[in-house]
Design a protein around this motif. Sequence first.
Motif, short mmCIF file in Angstrom:
data_model
loop_
_atom_site.label_atom_id
_atom_site.label_comp_id
_atom_site.label_asym_id
_atom_site.label_seq_id
_atom_site.Cartn_x
_atom_site.Cartn_y
_atom_site.Cartn_z
N MET A 62 0.78 -1.15 -0.13
CA MET A 62 -0.07 0.15 -0.05
C MET A 62 0.72 1.22 0.12
O MET A 62 0.39 2.41 -0.76
N ALA A 63 2.10 1.31 0.77
CA ALA A 63 2.97 2.31 0.77
C ALA A 63 3.50 2.48 -0.68
O ALA A 63 3.51 3.84 -1.02
N GLN A 64 3.93 1.60 -1.10
CA GLN A 64 4.82 1.48 -2.46
C GLN A 64 3.79 2.31 -3.68
O GLN A 64 4.09 3.07 -4.12
N ILE A 65 2.56 1.77 -3.58
CA ILE A 65 1.59 2.11 -4.66
C ILE A 65 0.77 3.36 -4.28
O ILE A 65 0.97 4.52 -4.95
N GLY A 66 0.29 3.44 -3.03
CA GLY A 66 -0.26 4.56 -2.43
C GLY A 66 0.45 5.84 -2.36
O GLY A 66 -0.17 7.09 -2.11
N LEU A 67 1.66 5.79 -1.53
CA LEU A 67 2.25 7.00 -1.19
C LEU A 67 3.52 7.11 -1.95
O LEU A 67 3.64 8.32 -2.59
N VAL A 68 4.42 6.17 -2.48
CA VAL A 68 5.72 6.20 -3.30
C VAL A 68 5.37 6.71 -4.70
O VAL A 68 5.48 7.44 -5.24
N CYS A 69 4.47 5.92 -5.12
CA CYS A 69 4.15 6.27 -6.71
C CYS A 69 3.53 7.62 -6.74
O CYS A 69 3.97 8.46 -7.85
N LEU A 70 2.58 8.01 -5.94
CA LEU A 70 1.97 9.14 -5.98
C LEU A 70 2.70 10.43 -5.74
O LEU A 70 2.92 11.25 -6.51
N GLY A 71 4.00 9.96 -4.64
CA GLY A 71 4.80 11.02 -4.55
C GLY A 71 5.80 11.42 -5.68
O GLY A 71 6.12 12.54 -6.00
N ILE A 72 6.16 10.15 -6.29
CA ILE A 72 6.87 10.31 -7.60
C ILE A 72 6.29 11.33 -8.82
O ILE A 72 6.91 12.29 -9.18
N TYR A 73 4.87 10.94 -8.91
CA TYR A 73 4.10 11.60 -9.77
C TYR A 73 3.90 13.28 -9.50
O TYR A 73 4.15 13.90 -10.31
N LEU A 74 3.75 13.66 -8.14
CA LEU A 74 3.72 14.92 -7.67
C LEU A 74 5.05 15.76 -7.97
O LEU A 74 4.94 16.95 -8.05
N LEU A 75 6.23 14.69 -7.85
CA LEU A 75 7.63 15.59 -8.18
C LEU A 75 8.05 15.36 -9.18
O LEU A 75 9.17 15.92 -9.42
N ALA A 76 7.31 14.87 -10.37
CA ALA A 76 7.81 14.55 -11.63
C ALA A 76 8.73 15.66 -12.27
O ALA A 76 9.81 15.72 -12.90
N ASP A 77 8.17 17.11 -12.15
CA ASP A 77 8.81 18.09 -12.64
C ASP A 77 10.34 18.35 -12.24
O ASP A 77 11.08 19.11 -12.82
N GLU A 78 10.49 17.92 -10.96
CA GLU A 78 11.94 18.11 -10.23
C GLU A 78 12.77 16.70 -10.63
O GLU A 78 14.06 17.05 -10.22
N LEU A 79 12.32 15.78 -11.11
CA LEU A 79 13.23 14.50 -11.22
C LEU A 79 13.84 14.68 -12.67
O LEU A 79 13.53 15.14 -13.62
N THR A 80 15.21 14.21 -12.42
CA THR A 80 16.23 14.12 -13.63
C THR A 80 16.70 12.76 -13.65
O THR A 80 16.75 12.09 -12.37
N SER A 82 19.74 12.35 -13.03
CA SER A 82 20.72 12.44 -11.69
C SER A 82 20.05 12.89 -10.58
O SER A 82 20.53 12.81 -9.30
N LYS A 83 18.88 13.24 -10.42
CA LYS A 83 18.02 13.56 -9.19
C LYS A 83 16.72 12.48 -9.08
O LYS A 83 15.90 12.74 -9.58
N GLN A 84 17.16 11.44 -8.47
CA GLN A 84 16.14 10.47 -8.01
C GLN A 84 15.45 10.74 -6.64
O GLN A 84 16.01 11.52 -5.87
N PRO A 85 14.32 10.28 -6.55
CA PRO A 85 13.49 10.65 -5.41
C PRO A 85 14.00 9.83 -4.15
O PRO A 85 14.70 8.71 -4.30
N GLN A 86 14.03 10.62 -3.11
CA GLN A 86 14.21 9.78 -1.75
C GLN A 86 13.18 9.90 -0.94
O GLN A 86 12.50 10.84 -0.75
N ILE A 87 12.72 8.91 -0.52
CA ILE A 87 11.47 8.77 0.37
C ILE A 87 11.58 7.92 1.42
O ILE A 87 12.26 6.89 1.55
N ALA A 88 10.70 8.44 2.56
CA ALA A 88 11.02 7.82 3.85
C ALA A 88 9.67 7.71 4.46
O ALA A 88 8.89 8.67 4.54
N LEU A 89 9.15 6.51 4.84
CA LEU A 89 7.78 6.30 5.54
C LEU A 89 7.97 6.82 6.95
O LEU A 89 8.91 6.59 7.68
N THR A 90 6.94 7.79 7.21
CA THR A 90 7.01 8.32 8.59
C THR A 90 6.11 7.97 9.37
O THR A 90 6.27 7.82 10.73
N ALA A 91 4.70 7.38 9.20
CA ALA A 91 3.66 6.98 9.94
C ALA A 91 2.85 6.29 9.26
O ALA A 91 2.61 6.33 7.99
N ASN A 92 2.23 5.34 9.78
CA ASN A 92 1.28 4.51 9.13
C ASN A 92 0.10 4.04 10.50
O ASN A 92 0.56 3.78 11.48
#
Length: 145
Positions: A62-80, A82-92
């Motif tokens: 659920m975190a990979q699909i529901g949080l990480v995929c959505l987060g990458i989508y929301l940050l797509a304009d900033e990704l290159t 050489s700039k890959q997303p860093q993601i940390a689960l903080t709570a569930n």
Amino acid sequence: MTTEELIHLLPYQDPFLFVDEIDAISKDGVTGSFTFNQEAFFYEGHFKNNPITPGVILTECMAQIGLVCLGIYLLADELTSSKQPQIALTANQMDFYLPVLPGEKVTVVSEKEVFRFNKLKCKVKMLNSKGDLVARGLISGMLKV
């Protein structure tokens, strides 16, 4: 960004990648699916002669699909490249209702609650192939490019 490109940007690989497909994605949420491999390592001991998918693995899916995929989508304009997303689960906070058996396909539906200061909070639910509710809850994480 295509859904295949998005999945390729995930910071996971087999045997710890729990995303097969992204069916729909927007700034407000994501829907995706995963089929649990009958030969997955965690079924060997969970449980003896009666394998079911551990809750922590369902939460990870659920975190990979529901949080990480959505987060990458929301940050797509900033990704290159050489700039890959860093993601940390903080709570569930998760509630489980039905078991997921080896070989079973699940669908995760996530709705964005808030995305502010690189913190994403989503309401997620997991459904089995019959459309029955398997689990639901809230997942939060920090995203950085």
